[in-house]
Scaffold this motif. Structure first.
Motif, PDB file in Angstrom:
ATOM      1  N   ILE A  69       0.837  -1.206   0.000  1.00 33.66           N
ATOM      2  CA  ILE A  69       0.000   0.000   0.000  1.00 33.66           C
ATOM      3  C   ILE A  69       0.871   1.255   0.000  1.00 33.66           C
ATOM      4  O   ILE A  69       0.611   2.204  -0.751  1.00 33.66           O
ATOM      5  CB  ILE A  69      -0.948  -0.004   1.228  1.00 33.66           C
ATOM      6  N   MET A  70       1.902   1.272   0.816  1.00 32.61           N
ATOM      7  CA  MET A  70       2.804   2.431   0.860  1.00 32.61           C
ATOM      8  C   MET A  70       3.485   2.642  -0.490  1.00 32.61           C
ATOM      9  O   MET A  70       3.617   3.776  -0.968  1.00 32.61           O
ATOM     10  CB  MET A  70       3.834   2.248   1.969  1.00 32.61           C
ATOM     11  N   LEU A  71       3.922   1.559  -1.119  1.00 32.79           N
ATOM     12  CA  LEU A  71       4.577   1.665  -2.423  1.00 32.79           C
ATOM     13  C   LEU A  71       3.598   2.146  -3.495  1.00 32.79           C
ATOM     14  O   LEU A  71       3.961   2.929  -4.375  1.00 32.79           O
ATOM     15  CB  LEU A  71       5.159   0.308  -2.813  1.00 32.79           C
ATOM     16  N   ALA A  72       2.348   1.681  -3.421  1.00 31.82           N
ATOM     17  CA  ALA A  72       1.330   2.102  -4.381  1.00 31.82           C
ATOM     18  C   ALA A  72       1.030   3.589  -4.237  1.00 31.82           C
ATOM     19  O   ALA A  72       0.918   4.320  -5.236  1.00 31.82           O
ATOM     20  CB  ALA A  72       0.054   1.283  -4.187  1.00 31.82           C
ATOM     21  N   ILE A  73       0.922   4.062  -2.994  1.00 31.94           N
ATOM     22  CA  ILE A  73       0.666   5.486  -2.751  1.00 31.94           C
ATOM     23  C   ILE A  73       1.823   6.331  -3.271  1.00 31.94           C
ATOM     24  O   ILE A  73       1.617   7.367  -3.920  1.00 31.94           O
ATOM     25  CB  ILE A  73       0.434   5.748  -1.254  1.00 31.94           C
ATOM     26  N   LEU A  74       3.039   5.897  -2.989  1.00 31.64           N
ATOM     27  CA  LEU A  74       4.212   6.632  -3.472  1.00 31.64           C
ATOM     28  C   LEU A  74       4.241   6.661  -4.994  1.00 31.64           C
ATOM     29  O   LEU A  74       4.617   7.674  -5.601  1.00 31.64           O
ATOM     30  CB  LEU A  74       5.489   5.989  -2.922  1.00 31.64           C
ATOM     31  N   SER A  75       3.838   5.570  -5.628  1.00 32.72           N
ATOM     32  CA  SER A  75       3.790   5.520  -7.088  1.00 32.72           C
ATOM     33  C   SER A  75       2.771   6.507  -7.634  1.00 32.72           C
ATOM     34  O   SER A  75       3.025   7.215  -8.626  1.00 32.72           O
ATOM     35  CB  SER A  75       3.430   4.101  -7.559  1.00 32.72           C
ATOM     36  N   ILE A  76       1.617   6.583  -6.993  1.00 31.05           N
ATOM     37  CA  ILE A  76       0.574   7.516  -7.433  1.00 31.05           C
ATOM     38  C   ILE A  76       1.020   8.958  -7.238  1.00 31.05           C
ATOM     39  O   ILE A  76       0.750   9.835  -8.070  1.00 31.05           O
ATOM     40  CB  ILE A  76      -0.739   7.250  -6.665  1.00 31.05           C
TER      41      ILE A  76
END
Length: 409
Positions: free
Chosen positions: A396-403
Motif C-alpha cells: 500500500i505504501m509503495l502504491a501510494i508513493l507511485s501515485i
C-alpha cells in the motif's frame, strides 16, 4: 457486448438511462461488482470441483510450521480469477479496443502456460512442472506479440505536442488553441523527474539519421524482458496464503488510477502527463481484475481453501506488466511492484551467495534462512497472517508513493 447494445439503443431509440454505458466510471463499477460476486459466489463451486477431482497441492518438505497441513489443498484456483475477470470484461468493455484485446490475450496466454504447469505437477506427478525453458518461451512469445502490437498497431498513439494545453502568446496576450498531435512513439515516463519523458528510440541516435524507424529493435526486447520478469516475480510471491493476491490487487488498483488519468484528456492535461487515446478503457478491465482478486481472497486467505497455482500467479504477473507498459509507466514497476522485486531479488542473492561461498570456502552459506523472503520470516517464527498483513502494508505504501509521482517531480 452490453456496451454496444446500449449504445445502439441510445442512438436509435433514445431510451432514458441507456447513455450511462458511455461512461468508463459506470462500467468500471459494474465490472468490479460482477467480478466480485462471481469470484465469491461461484468460486465456492470451483473450489468444490477441484477438491472432488483431487486436484490438490503437493507440498514440498521445507521444515515450515503448519506446512504439512496444506498438503492436498486444491490448486489451480487461478481459474476463478480468470473467469471472474473475463466475463465482466466481455460484458462491459469496448471489445474492439486494442488494449482490451491485448489484455484478454495476455490473460488467456499466461493462464494457459500456468495451467499446463499445474497440470504436469498434479496429474503427471512431476514436482518441477513445465520445464523452465518452455515457460520462458511462452513469456517471450507473449512479449513479442504485445511489443509488436503496441509498436505497429495504428490505434496505439500518444499525444506528443510539447504544449498539451493552450499556448499563451505573450506578445498579444491571447490564448492560442494548440492543435493536438497524435503519433506513434516509444516514449515512456521517468518517475520523479520534471521533464519526465524518455524515448527508447534515443538509444539508437548514434546510428544516424532515421534512427526512429528502428526503435522497435529496442522497444520489443524491453517489453519481453518486463513481461518475463514481472510474471516470474508474481510466481515467486505466491508462497503463503493471500500474499500474491493481496499485493497484486493493490498494485493493479494503482495502475487503474494511471490508466484513468492517462486516458482522460482533461486530467492528463492538468497533470501534465501523456494523453494516451483509448487507454482509459483499460480501467474497466482493471476493475474486473481487482474484483476477481479480492473475491479470490475470500477462499485464499489464511487458512487457504484453495491455492491459485501457476494458473493464477503467471496470469497476474503478465497482466500487471502489460498494463504498465501500455500506460507507459513500466519504469515505475520496481517501485509499484516492490514486493515482487524484493521476493525475486532475495532468491537471486541467496543462490548467487550460496554458489560463491561454496566455491571459495568449500561450503555454501546463506544470507536468508530461506528464500523467497516470506519463507525467511516464517523460519524466524512469524505467523503467516502477520507476514501477509505486513507485506500488504508495504505494498500500500509503495502504491501510494507511485501515485504521488503524478505530481512529485
Amino acid at each position: 457486448m452490453l456496451y454496444y447494445l446500449f449504445e445502439y439503443l441510445n442512438r436509435t431509440m433514445d431510451i432514458p438511462g441507456t447513455g450511462v454505458f458511455q461512461y468508463i466510471t459506470f462500467r468500471s463499477a459494474m465490472a468490479f461488482i460482477l467480478s466480485l460476486l462471481l469470484s465469491t459466489i461461484y468460486g465456492k463451486r470451483v473450489v468444490g470441483f477441484l477438491r472432488r477431482q483431487q486436484i490438490g497441492e503437493t507440498v514440498r518438505e521445507l521444515g515450515l510450521a503448519g506446512q504439512n497441513e496444506k498438503a492436498g489443498t486444491p490448486t489451480m484456483g487461478g481459474l476463478i480469477i480468470i473467469f471472474a475477470t473475463l466475463i465482466p470484461v466481455v460484458l462491459f468493455t469496448k471489445l474492439l479496443n486494442i488494449y482490451i484485446v491485448l489484455l484478454i490475450v495476455t490473460t488467456l496466454w499466461m493462464g494457459t502456460i500456468g495451467f499446463i504447469d499445474d497440470y504436469i505437477k498434479i496429474f503427471k506427478k512431476d514436482k518441477q512442472g513445465l520445464k523452465g525453458i518452455f515457460k520462458v518461451f511462452g513469456q517471450v512469445g507473449l512479449g513479442l506479440i504485445v511489443g509488436t502490437v503496441l509498436y505497429f498497431h495504428p490505434s496505439v498513439n500518444i499525444r506528443t505536442d510539447t504544449a498539451r494545453g493552450d499556448i499563451f502568446n505573450q506578445t498579444s496576450e491571447t490564448v492560442i488553441k494548440a492543435a493536438p498531435v497524435y503519433e506513434k512513439s516509444t516514449a515512456t515516463t521517468i518517475p520523479f523527474f520534471k521533464n519526465n519523458e524518455f524515448d527508447y528510440a534515443e538509444l539508437l541516435a548514434w546510428t544516424g539519421e532515421g534512427y526512429e524507424n528502428w526503435a522497435w529493435l529496442i522497444f520489443i526486447p524491453i517489453v519481453i524482458f518486463i513481461i518475463t520478469a514481472v510474471s516470474n516475480g508474481a510466481n515467486l510471491t505466491d508462497g503463503i496464503d493471500g500474499l500474491a493476491a493481496g499485493t497484486s490487487a493493490i498494485s493493479v488498483l494503482a495502475l487503474g488510477i494511471f490508466t484513468f488519468v492517462s486516458g482522460n484528456l482533461v486530467l492528463s492535461n492538468y497533470l501534465d502527463i501523456m494523453y494516451i487515446p483509448n487507454s482509459g478503457e483499460m480501467t474497466v478491465f482493471i476493475s474486473a481484475f481487482v474484483g476477481a482478486l479480492i473475491g479470490f481472497l475470500w477462499y485464499n486467505s489464511y487458512p487457504a481453501s484453495v491455492f491459485m497455482g501457476d494458473t493464477g500467479s503467471l496470469t497476474i504477473g503478465g497482466v500487471i506488466a502489460v498494463l504498465a507498459i501500455a500506460v507507459r509507466k513500466e519504469l515505475l514497476i520496481p517501485l509499484l511492484c516492490g514486493v515482487f522485486l524484493v521476493e525475486n531479488f532475495s532468491v537471486v542473492l541467496q543462490v548467487a551467495y550460496f554458489k560463491y561461498t561454496k566455491k571459495r570456502f568449500g561450503e555454501g552459506r546463506r544470507i536468508f534462512l530461506m528464500a523467497p523472503l516470506h519463507h525467511h520470516y516464517q523460519k524466524k517464527g512469524y505467523h503467516e497472517s502477520k507476514i501477509v498483513t505486513r507485506f500488504w502494508i508495504v505494498a500500500i505504501m509503495l502504491a501510494i508513493l507511485s501515485i504521488v509521482t503524478l505530481k512529485l517531480r
